[in-house]
Design a protein around this motif. Sequence first.
Motif, mmCIF file in Angstrom:
data_model
loop_
_atom_site.group_PDB
_atom_site.id
_atom_site.type_symbol
_atom_site.label_atom_id
_atom_site.label_comp_id
_atom_site.label_asym_id
_atom_site.label_seq_id
_atom_site.Cartn_x
_atom_site.Cartn_y
_atom_site.Cartn_z
ATOM 1 N N VAL A 195 16.194 -5.480 2.259
ATOM 2 C CA VAL A 195 15.246 -5.870 3.320
ATOM 3 C C VAL A 195 13.810 -5.517 3.001
ATOM 4 N N ARG A 285 3.257 -11.367 16.412
ATOM 5 C CA ARG A 285 4.351 -12.007 17.136
ATOM 6 C C ARG A 285 4.616 -11.408 18.516
ATOM 7 N N GLU B 40 16.986 -3.038 26.585
ATOM 8 C CA GLU B 40 17.121 -3.807 25.342
ATOM 9 C C GLU B 40 18.584 -4.203 25.118
ATOM 10 N N GLU B 43 19.351 -7.043 27.462
ATOM 11 C CA GLU B 43 18.648 -8.272 27.086
ATOM 12 C C GLU B 43 19.264 -8.887 25.833
ATOM 13 N N ARG B 113 3.089 -15.950 22.408
ATOM 14 C CA ARG B 113 4.261 -15.465 21.663
ATOM 15 C C ARG B 113 5.201 -16.618 21.348
ATOM 16 N N TYR B 115 8.086 -16.742 19.973
ATOM 17 C CA TYR B 115 9.506 -16.609 20.294
ATOM 18 C C TYR B 115 9.772 -16.821 21.780
ATOM 19 N N TRP B 165 12.551 -15.648 15.224
ATOM 20 C CA TRP B 165 11.133 -15.294 15.388
ATOM 21 C C TRP B 165 10.918 -13.878 15.899
ATOM 22 N N LEU B 166 11.884 -13.351 16.641
ATOM 23 C CA LEU B 166 11.638 -12.036 17.244
ATOM 24 C C LEU B 166 12.148 -10.892 16.372
ATOM 25 N N VAL B 167 12.982 -11.209 15.369
ATOM 26 C CA VAL B 167 13.519 -10.158 14.515
ATOM 27 C C VAL B 167 12.401 -9.581 13.657
ATOM 28 N N LYS B 168 12.376 -8.256 13.531
ATOM 29 C CA LYS B 168 11.281 -7.610 12.800
ATOM 30 C C LYS B 168 11.349 -7.968 11.325
ATOM 31 N N LYS B 169 12.508 -7.787 10.705
ATOM 32 C CA LYS B 169 12.573 -8.036 9.272
ATOM 33 C C LYS B 169 13.929 -8.562 8.819
ATOM 34 N N ASP B 170 14.993 -7.939 9.262
ATOM 35 C CA ASP B 170 16.326 -8.292 8.792
ATOM 36 C C ASP B 170 16.823 -9.526 9.540
#
Lengths: 324, 205
Positions: A195, A285, B40, B43, B113, B115, B165-170
């Motif tokens: 990652v 974002r 979280e 959601e 935003r 997402y 779109w909302l996932v930070k990296k993975d």
Amino acid sequence: MLIRLKPQYPIRPSEITPEGVYHGRRRFLAQLGLGAIGLAASACGKAGAPSGAPQPQAAGDSAGFKLDKRTDMAGKEAPTPYEDVTHYNNYYEFGTDKSEPAEYAGTLRTRPWTLAVEGECDAPGHIGIDDLLKLFPLEERIYRHRCVEGWSIVVPWDGFALGPLLARFKPNSKAKYVAFTTLYDPKQMPHAGGVLPWPYREGLRLDEAMHPLAFLSLGLYGKALPNQNGAPLRLTLPWKYGFKSIKSIVRIEFTQQAPQTTWNISAPDEYGFYANVNPGVDHPRWSQKTERRLGELFKRPTLLFNGYPEVASLYSGLDLRTYF
Amino acid sequence: MRPIRFTLWLKLAAWALCLYPAAALAWRTYSGHLGANPVETLEHGSGSTALRILLATLAMTPLRQLTGRPEPIQLRRTLGLFACVYMCVHFAMYLVFDLELSLPKLGEDLVKRTYITLGFSCWLLLLPLALTSTDGWQRRLKRRWKSLHRLIYPAALLACGHFIWLVKKDETEPMIYLGVLLVLLGWRLPWRRWARGILGAQTTT
């Protein structure tokens, strides 16, 4: 035929829910009720603030650190329960899910552990973790910690100021920046994957690193750091987003040029070198105006420099939008 | 007699499977096992369940074609409605816990935003489908009903986009959903007609 048997680990002490947390486990439900009442009661006004903030937890067993002093630097805010601080982590070397570091960081070996200090300094050297623990009197500082993702916690960190440690290695006149590196060992970190570009790297300007708020944490809640929180030593920079507070440090280097930092390499438009907490500069974002303090139902406003205005002078004359 | 009972059991199973995630989240809320960030968890839990059921809905037509049995189509509406219900719950939680029901904040999110824009559009597309899912509306709209309900295709793409779109990296997890969706959508392309076209062209030359 190779048969792999998973060893049955006994429950680690860090996994045992402190009594206070256990008794408080229904606070979310209670808050949900209070929140609903608050919302209903203020249908035409602003929603009621959530009550029932988490109670501070006892600092754990007596086998912890001997602490020289305790300083509340979070404005009397209640610390986030130990259970939450140690089971909701970003430590991508042990998986990208928040619960994974607590699950998988058991493979990290924190003894023996050597910190190498190199680069532009007159007294470079190596120091073992147990010697490091004796170097300065340990103190506890309760700091707010704000993640770039929009959640935050309040943690009693145990350790000492970073500045005096760095000074021991006598940075020379060419030293303008300090680079930090996390351990990277695929054998100890089988969930690291691809990652991010490993090893994890972070950096500070030297004057930022010497600021009295910059802290080197060796423990939290009066006990040695759990592996998932960055054992055996990590930075704690309360005015910056959490990813700057690099975990499990093996190397410190004084440099002339600004060092490369992992998240900045990975997504330069989203994560800058400075990464100061700033409600006025959004992540491309998502918004950084508000944050959810773990244990609270609704979001609260995010403060400039995470509510530590004493660092502002470090950035006078710097456009915080450009140097985010 | 037998086939009717089989359909009934199948419907009950679909209801049970669709209600299970809600029941599990409700139980975790009651017992205090939602983890460090309960909002979280709720959601993400409602959102990913909505997406999973949406993909299951889209799998019913291929399943009917593969098995030659009518049951998948009989379940399709139930699944679609459950997907919409979870999505409404997901959206409601965001409105209450993240925005505290502030319309100006919603407006800002919709504009700024991506997402949120994607997720909101998905919800907007699925809403008329849920409302016109009854037998009555199906009869009234006749052939237009089918064209209208093709909106589920762009809606599912928007849902995957919202997640990516909302996932930070993975991005592994959202990419798996997108992969499944692309297979399900790809299935619907007129492969046979194209193949016939190519073969036909070859035989004429």
